[in-house]
Write a protein that holds these residues in place. Structure first.
Motif, PDB file in Angstrom:
ATOM      1  N   SER A 260       6.205   0.899  -5.105  1.00  0.00           N
ATOM      2  CA  SER A 260       5.604   1.967  -4.313  1.00  0.00           C
ATOM      3  C   SER A 260       5.093   1.438  -2.987  1.00  0.00           C
ATOM      4  CB  SER A 260       4.437   2.583  -5.086  1.00  0.00           C
ATOM      5  OG  SER A 260       3.332   1.681  -5.078  1.00  0.00           O
ATOM      6  N   ASN A 261       4.725   0.151  -2.960  1.00  0.00           N
ATOM      7  CA  ASN A 261       4.106  -0.456  -1.787  1.00  0.00           C
ATOM      8  C   ASN A 261       2.840   0.255  -1.358  1.00  0.00           C
ATOM      9  OD1 ASN A 261       5.888  -2.684  -1.216  1.00  0.00           O
ATOM     10  ND2 ASN A 261       7.434  -1.131  -0.776  1.00  0.00           N
ATOM     11  N   LYS A 262       2.143   0.838  -2.309  1.00  0.00           N
ATOM     12  CA  LYS A 262       0.878   1.491  -1.980  1.00  0.00           C
ATOM     13  C   LYS A 262      -0.245   0.463  -1.987  1.00  0.00           C
ATOM     14  CE  LYS A 262       2.443   5.708  -1.729  1.00  0.00           C
ATOM     15  NZ  LYS A 262       2.712   6.267  -0.399  1.00  0.00           N
ATOM     16  N   GLY A 263      -1.078   0.520  -0.979  1.00  0.00           N
ATOM     17  CA  GLY A 263      -2.236  -0.373  -0.914  1.00  0.00           C
ATOM     18  C   GLY A 263      -3.309   0.091  -1.884  1.00  0.00           C
TER      19      GLY A 263
ATOM     20  N   TYR B 262      -2.631   7.512  -2.769  1.00  0.00           N
ATOM     21  CA  TYR B 262      -2.194   6.758  -3.939  1.00  0.00           C
ATOM     22  C   TYR B 262      -3.180   6.939  -5.088  1.00  0.00           C
ATOM     23  CZ  TYR B 262      -2.235   2.584  -6.901  1.00  0.00           C
ATOM     24  OH  TYR B 262      -2.296   1.738  -7.963  1.00  0.00           O
TER      25      TYR B 262
END
Lengths: 573, 188
Positions: free
Chosen positions: B83-86, B92
């Protein structure tokens, strides 16, 4: 102690244990002594003959660099052409398209410079032809380029006074035939037996147990993954790199790949000790690097296994750590260890997504790349570290009022200037690039570009800033990992990233090799009571101080704006 | 410069043969000898029909199966990605909260603090084939109710399909979801 932690500790210890004999072997190969791999002799002689190379002819530092730069330039031209026509060329079973010129510019620089930043995704942006005839090829040759330049340094300090650093071609070829190729074959076979695809079959479509249609990308991955790890390249066959089950099927392969990431870089430190018969110097260097390495590992393992506090607040069970962007079969401790290993060595392969790391883990992997000399890329890591040594020699020389010298050669203004320029270059490229990108994002967010700057970032706020900072840091370190949320396949990132990678690769090679050439040519001064010993613990501590001062002063401000601010905001409420 | 161009050209050609033809062909040849897929990737069959790749996770959303972890690519293994969500991204975090709510709706009788985080966070590859043992067991109640099976039987099924740490002391434990669900279908 839990099994995840034990796994990490054993992995690291085994790596060091394997690096000692490998280092000894490397020293023997380049000293021309007999080794187990002497059956390669006929092959090497054959290559010398058809290429018209005289392996005995030793080169001075300028000739050495010219040979190195010429062949690298040739690869650049060859690769660029291949990429922009790949869709029309054979071995493209999945029907993938040509790369656009700006993407091809970025991609070819990325692989020539041992970076392997991938603005495309392996499954859709490359063909079997480019994967094999370009990427796999350059993964061997770019790694061998780095090793060859390091061996030039070895040669410069082996004799008392010399202007010869060895024959580039011969060292380069041997790095492949005697080191990278045999190691890669071993690793590729291990991977293949654990389920990594190695055949040329294209994409498959199946119906799952639940009844959905699923596409599965395959291809000749095992060989490429092997050299990607052994040569600190890092560019995966599949988009999500070594997180993909086909690239890294289980915990055993994960351990083996982690060892491979670190192995050659650490072995080269031992090789330095054996080759120059200065084991203590090698131990001091290894000690300094390992000091930082372990510190960074502790930080990342702590934060990743502890989990995301924001998710804790939701009231669910977070017992195995922060699992966003991680795989069950590796676990959070191993992914944290890998994140430090891959950024220490300029490898850049990942087994979990760095964009989803906890803020301070993400900050530490950036810091790791900013230093870029803790083991470092094969060959180039020690060259980078050599720059720190020169600066440390210079500063400590000034402090005690002696002429700075290294291994019996006076270090004078010219060498220190080169070292200073190389150090400053990194800070300039990383901070300059990030500042420029941030400016454009803020003031021209809706510029009339194919990809609007407003669409660059995948995360808002401090983390978005970190995505941009990470990208330039990774390019500058020739690392190639990313905060992959960044929309980096756009003209701005392709072109600016390409330029940074190019400068950050070749200037830090040319600089140290030039310094070696200049130093080796000077009169040898025998060691005396007045010599500042560079193989002492005191000097090791001095080098640690130099690394801390240089990187802390340079990079503290951007790290505060990104990861540190995010960490504080996360704990503020 | 000229004295370097010719050797560069010839050496490049020679190394292309060595690194890009001989090396991968050799690896492919060795791959043919491997058990399972012979280098094509090992498949899993049920009654002679391929239902998946042993290493590649697949989507399980049906309540009668053990669910897989969330995937940023919906388990389309033609293009792997996370997802590359922080960790602090508000969108997110909202998404994770939604997954928790969905899970609670489908799993009555489960308390929120029993839900393992790995079951509501996306994997790195989007193709994670495994669950942690806890993430499998938290679903036992639901599946037992739907399939009219005894919970103990399902719990021991999960235990049977749990792979412990490497050599017993290195790394995490895991359960392969596809194999677990195949075994589940075969339970009488």
């Amino acid at each position: 102690m839990n099994t995840e932690l034990i796994g990490v500790i054993i992995t690291f210890l085994v790596t060091i244990l394997l690096a000692v004999p490998l280092g000894k072997y490397i020293a023997k190969v380049f000293a021309g002594e007999r080794t187990l791999m002497d059956f390669m002799n006929p092959l090497e002689r054959f290559i010398y003959r058809i290429c018209g190379i005289d392996p005995i002819k030793s080169m001075n530092w300028k000739e050495f660099l010219k040979a190195m730069l010429t062949i690298n330039l040739l690869w650049f031209v060859y690769g660029f052409i291949l990429l922009i026509y790949q869709g029309h060329l054979p071995f493209n079973p999945d029907g993938n398209p040509d790369q656009t010129p700006d993407l091809a510019f970025n991609t070819i620089i990325s692989f020539v410079t041992n970076t392997n930043l991938q603005d495309y995704s392996g499954e859709t942006g490359a063909t079997y032809l480019t994967q094999l005839f370009l990427f796999t090829f350059l993964q061997f040759t770019s790694a061998a380029t780095g090793i060859a330049c390091l061996i030039a340094l070895f040669n410069g300090f082996k004799e008392k006074t010399t202007d010869k650093l060895g024959n580039f071609w011969s060292i380069f070829i041997k790095s492949i035939t005697r080191l990278l190729l045999p190691l890669s074959i071993v690793l590729a076979i291990i991977l293949a037996f654990n389920g990594t695809p190695s055949s040329f079959k294209g994409k498959d479509t199946i119906i799952t147990l639940q009844g959905d249609t699923q596409n599965v990308s395959r291809g000749p991955a095992a060989g490429m993954i092997a050299i990607k790890q052994m040569g600190t390249n890092g560019g995966g066959y599949f988009g999500a790199n070594s997180a993909v089950p086909f690239e890294n099927p289980n915990y055993f392969t994960n351990v083996i790949e982690e060892i491979s990431i670190l192995l050659v870089s650490i072995a080269l430190i031992f090789a330095l000790g054996f080759y120059l018969k200065k084991k203590k110097l090698a131990y001091v260097i290894l000690g300094v690097m390992t000091f930082f390495f372990i510190l960074f590992c502790i930080n990342n393992i702590y934060f990743e296994t502890k989990g995301n506090p924001e998710i804790d607040r939701m009231g669910i069970a977070q017992n195995i750590g922060a699992m966003e962007g991680k795989e069950i079969r590796f676990g959070s401790a191993s992914t944290a260890f890998w994140s430090v290993a891959t950024t220490s060595t300029s490898n850049g392969s990942v087994n979990g997504m760095h964009d989803s790391l906890m803020p301070l883990s993400g900050g530490v992997v950036m810091l790791d790349m900013m230093i870029n000399a803790l083991y470092g890329g094969v060959g180039v890591g020690l060259l980078n570290y050599f720059i720190f040594i020169i600066i440390a020699v210079f500063i400590s020389g000034l402090m005690v009022g002696r002429t700075p010298e290294f291994l019996g050669h006076k270090v004078e203004a010219r060498e220190v200037k080169i070292a200073a320029i190389v150090t400053l270059l990194s800070a300039f490229l990383i901070k300059g690039g990030t500042a420029l990108a941030a400016y454009i994002l803020v003031h021209h967010a809706n510029a009339d570009w194919a990809e609007k700057p407003s669409a660059w970032l995948n995360n808002p706020g401090y983390h978005g800033f970190s995505e941009m900072l990470y990208q330039y840091t990774s390019c500058n370190a020739n690392n190639g990992s990313g905060f992959e949320g960044l929309g980096d396949n756009s003209t701005w990132w392709n072109v600016s990233g390409g330029i940074v990678m190019l400068l950050a690769r070749f200037l830090p090679i040319i600089g140290p090799v030039a310094i070696v050439g200049l130093l080796a040519n000077k009169k040898y001064i025998p060691e005396s009571a007045g010599t500042l010993r560079t193989d002492s613990t005191t000097f090791g501590v001095m080098t640690i101080a130099v690394i801390v001062i240089v990187t802390a002063l340079s990079y503290f401000p951007p790290l505060v704006l990104g990861p540190i601010a995010e960490h504080l905001s996360m704990h503020a409420h | 410069m000229k004295q370097y161009i010719l050797p560069s050209l010839k050496l490049t050609l020679v190394l292309l043969v060595l690194c890009s033809i001989i090396y991968p062909l050799f690896v492919a040849a060795v791959g043919k000898l491997t058990p399972g897929g012979g280098g094509d990737g090992e498949t899993v069959k049920v009654n002679g029909k391929v239902v998946g790749y042993a290493l590649i996770g697949q989507n399980f959303t049906n309540d009668k199966y053990f669910w897989s972890r969330p995937s940023a690519i919906g388990y389309n293994a033609a293009g792997s990605a996370g997802s590359n969500k922080g960790p602090t991204n508000p969108d997110y975090l909202k998404q994770v909260q939604n997954r928790i709510d969905t899970f609670l709706v489908h799993n009555p009788g489960i308390n929120k603090k029993e839900i393992p985080a790995e079951l509501v966070t996306a994997s790195a590859s989007g193709e994670d084939p495994d669950l942690s043992p806890a993430a499998a067991k938290v679903q036992v109640k639901r599946i037992a109710a739907i399939r009219h099976l005894h919970e103990n039987k399902l719990n021991s099924l999960v235990d049977e399909h749990t792979d412990g740490p490497l050599l017993g002391f290195m790394g995490p434990s895991k359960v392969n979801v596809l194999k677990l669900n195949i075994a589940l279908d075969e339970l009488k």
